[in-house]
Design a protein around this motif. Sequence first.
Motif, PDB file in Angstrom:
ATOM      1  N   SER A 178       6.094  -7.576  -5.668  1.00 48.62           N
ATOM      2  CA  SER A 178       4.793  -7.235  -5.097  1.00 48.62           C
ATOM      3  C   SER A 178       4.608  -7.950  -3.778  1.00 48.62           C
ATOM      4  CB  SER A 178       3.655  -7.612  -6.062  1.00 48.62           C
ATOM      5  OG  SER A 178       3.671  -9.010  -6.330  1.00 48.62           O
ATOM      6  N   SER A 179       3.703  -7.429  -2.978  1.00 43.14           N
ATOM      7  CA  SER A 179       3.454  -7.982  -1.654  1.00 43.14           C
ATOM      8  C   SER A 179       1.966  -8.260  -1.484  1.00 43.14           C
ATOM      9  CB  SER A 179       3.916  -6.984  -0.584  1.00 43.14           C
ATOM     10  OG  SER A 179       3.397  -7.335   0.687  1.00 43.14           O
ATOM     11  N   PRO A 180       1.617  -9.313  -0.761  1.00 40.23           N
ATOM     12  CA  PRO A 180       0.203  -9.571  -0.465  1.00 40.23           C
ATOM     13  C   PRO A 180      -0.473  -8.425   0.275  1.00 40.23           C
ATOM     14  CG  PRO A 180       1.543 -11.494   0.050  1.00 40.23           C
ATOM     15  CD  PRO A 180       2.495 -10.374  -0.244  1.00 40.23           C
ATOM     16  N   PHE A 209       4.216   2.163   3.443  1.00 40.23           N
ATOM     17  CA  PHE A 209       4.608   2.381   2.051  1.00 40.23           C
ATOM     18  C   PHE A 209       3.897   1.395   1.118  1.00 40.23           C
ATOM     19  CE2 PHE A 209       8.388   3.540   4.653  1.00 40.23           C
ATOM     20  CZ  PHE A 209       8.280   4.907   4.483  1.00 40.23           C
ATOM     21  N   PHE A 210       3.373   1.945   0.030  1.00 38.68           N
ATOM     22  CA  PHE A 210       2.700   1.102  -0.954  1.00 38.68           C
ATOM     23  C   PHE A 210       3.436   1.079  -2.290  1.00 38.68           C
ATOM     24  CE2 PHE A 210       0.789   5.332  -1.054  1.00 38.68           C
ATOM     25  CZ  PHE A 210       0.873   5.678  -2.392  1.00 38.68           C
ATOM     26  N   ARG A 211       4.386   1.996  -2.476  1.00 37.89           N
ATOM     27  CA  ARG A 211       5.179   2.008  -3.709  1.00 37.89           C
ATOM     28  C   ARG A 211       6.629   2.307  -3.344  1.00 37.89           C
ATOM     29  NH1 ARG A 211       5.897   6.098  -7.645  1.00 37.89           N
ATOM     30  NH2 ARG A 211       4.194   7.357  -6.770  1.00 37.89           N
ATOM     31  N   LEU A 212       7.537   1.400  -3.764  1.00 34.59           N
ATOM     32  CA  LEU A 212       8.946   1.517  -3.404  1.00 34.59           C
ATOM     33  C   LEU A 212       9.796   1.396  -4.661  1.00 34.59           C
ATOM     34  CD1 LEU A 212       7.340  -0.670  -1.339  1.00 34.59           C
ATOM     35  CD2 LEU A 212       9.422  -0.350  -0.006  1.00 34.59           C
ATOM     36  N   HIS A 213      10.869   2.178  -4.709  1.00 31.55           N
ATOM     37  CA  HIS A 213      11.768   2.121  -5.853  1.00 31.55           C
ATOM     38  C   HIS A 213      13.216   2.193  -5.375  1.00 31.55           C
ATOM     39  CE1 HIS A 213      13.349   2.536  -9.875  1.00 31.55           C
ATOM     40  NE2 HIS A 213      14.002   3.623  -9.520  1.00 31.55           N
ATOM     41  N   PHE A 214      14.063   1.315  -5.940  1.00 31.35           N
ATOM     42  CA  PHE A 214      15.472   1.273  -5.596  1.00 31.35           C
ATOM     43  C   PHE A 214      16.269   1.220  -6.894  1.00 31.35           C
ATOM     44  CE2 PHE A 214      12.835  -0.821  -2.523  1.00 31.35           C
ATOM     45  CZ  PHE A 214      13.283  -0.369  -1.296  1.00 31.35           C
ATOM     46  N   GLU A 215      17.331   2.003  -6.963  1.00 24.47           N
ATOM     47  CA  GLU A 215      18.106   2.075  -8.199  1.00 24.47           C
ATOM     48  C   GLU A 215      19.592   2.136  -7.873  1.00 24.47           C
ATOM     49  OE1 GLU A 215      18.014   4.522 -12.441  1.00 24.47           O
ATOM     50  OE2 GLU A 215      16.963   5.319 -10.687  1.00 24.47           O
ATOM     51  N   VAL A 216      20.377   1.320  -8.584  1.00 23.94           N
ATOM     52  CA  VAL A 216      21.823   1.338  -8.408  1.00 23.94           C
ATOM     53  C   VAL A 216      22.470   1.044  -9.751  1.00 23.94           C
ATOM     54  CG1 VAL A 216      21.762  -1.089  -7.639  1.00 23.94           C
ATOM     55  CG2 VAL A 216      23.798   0.291  -7.204  1.00 23.94           C
ATOM     56  N   ILE A 224       7.091   5.647  -1.211  1.00 24.07           N
ATOM     57  CA  ILE A 224       5.865   6.446  -1.238  1.00 24.07           C
ATOM     58  C   ILE A 224       4.856   5.807  -0.292  1.00 24.07           C
ATOM     59  CG2 ILE A 224       4.086   7.475  -2.684  1.00 24.07           C
ATOM     60  CD1 ILE A 224       7.002   8.257  -3.365  1.00 24.07           C
ATOM     61  N   GLY A 225       4.407   6.588   0.699  1.00 21.27           N
ATOM     62  CA  GLY A 225       3.512   6.042   1.707  1.00 21.27           C
ATOM     63  C   GLY A 225       2.234   6.841   1.861  1.00 21.27           C
ATOM     64  N   ARG A 226       1.403   6.396   2.759  1.00 14.99           N
ATOM     65  CA  ARG A 226       0.131   7.071   3.015  1.00 14.99           C
ATOM     66  C   ARG A 226       0.327   8.352   3.813  1.00 14.99           C
ATOM     67  NH1 ARG A 226      -0.059   1.763   3.496  1.00 14.99           N
ATOM     68  NH2 ARG A 226      -1.589   0.533   2.305  1.00 14.99           N
ATOM     69  N   ALA A 258       7.028  -2.854  -5.705  1.00 17.82           N
ATOM     70  CA  ALA A 258       8.380  -2.306  -5.658  1.00 17.82           C
ATOM     71  C   ALA A 258       9.108  -2.624  -6.946  1.00 17.82           C
ATOM     72  CB  ALA A 258       9.154  -2.880  -4.469  1.00 17.82           C
ATOM     73  N   THR A 259      10.044  -1.755  -7.311  1.00 17.34           N
ATOM     74  CA  THR A 259      10.954  -2.017  -8.420  1.00 17.34           C
ATOM     75  C   THR A 259      12.380  -1.854  -7.911  1.00 17.34           C
ATOM     76  OG1 THR A 259      10.845   0.300  -9.137  1.00 17.34           O
ATOM     77  CG2 THR A 259       9.356  -1.260 -10.215  1.00 17.34           C
TER      78      THR A 259
END
Length: 344
Positions: free
Chosen positions: A231-233, A155-162, A256-258, A238-239
């Motif tokens: 962000s990650s190295p 995964f290169f883009r992550l989203h979490f919502e609460v 969201i991944g490859r 991610a948000t």
Amino acid sequence: MAVRVFGGFRCYPPVLYYFRLLWIGVNGMAWTYFVVGSGSIGRRHAANLQNLGKTVVHFAWRGFDAEVFSRNIALCDGQAAVIIATATDVRSELVEMCAASNVPMYIEKPLAFTQSDVDVIYGIEMSLQKRSMVGFMLRYHPLTKFLSELDGSDFFRLHFEVGHDVRQWRENWSFPKSYAARAKGGGVLLDLCHEVDLARMICPSLEVSAVTSIGDERFPGVDFASTLSLSSPTGAVATVAMDYLSPVLIRSGSLIGRTQNVAFNYVSNSVIVSTAVDVTEHRFTLERNAMFMDIMYDFTILVEGSGDEICLDMPRMDLVRGSCSLIAQAWEQRKFMGTVRADL
């Protein structure tokens, strides 16, 4: 003095329990669990421990007597454990008392709201950290287990919502009178920090890039909505968005991944995994208190046994320092961008 009863089991007040120990002696006694904090989460943990057949002594923080507390623990002769269910700004002094007697702890999340406090608390012996836990109970949701078993490196883009209207959380509860309304240790980022831990479970190398918050002029320093940019190295971003304001409960996200996209929802307890060739839906069932029961059961196993059989997803204290630090760093880096008036 009356003995309080929860769920059919006895919960001894501290003074009565002290005299009970003097009367029967400590030889052959079972483990005793001391719950500190009489709010809703403290009462839940006490009831669940009693339903597990454990002896529970319940201390309220208001009027807390450190001498009586320490004396009760000492009389258990090495068979005591403590559940710290106080406000977030009441941690280090209790941890210090427990560490002095080598007593394992279950510490409610978040562990602390400054990195310096996290570092101080993690100054206890590693052997005691391995017998203690931090209360990230969302790890005990079957949906979380499903997500944790995915290949996070994809995964290169992550989203979490609460989000949820804070007035709907509990009956007969006042936000302005609660610890959540405090400038030091309150606010939505600390209240709903499970998603920060979840993000780090999936992508352990995430770091804080920025935190934007919305406040209320009547509660200075308290965030009612916050969005974390991480962000990650490795190149992942991610948000994590959270709020006290949404009129309906939101607890969802996407990865969201490859090779796959994953949409998950803790309200419907469902996950949809989409690839270039197919779409698969997974559904889960859970009674909410089961998470609290399961994490408390694991804590008793960790305390009373070796704990070697516990899986790495269990929030054992030595294993979740990264999550605890990420939460504290995010709280310290909040930047208030505006205000909203909540009808509280």
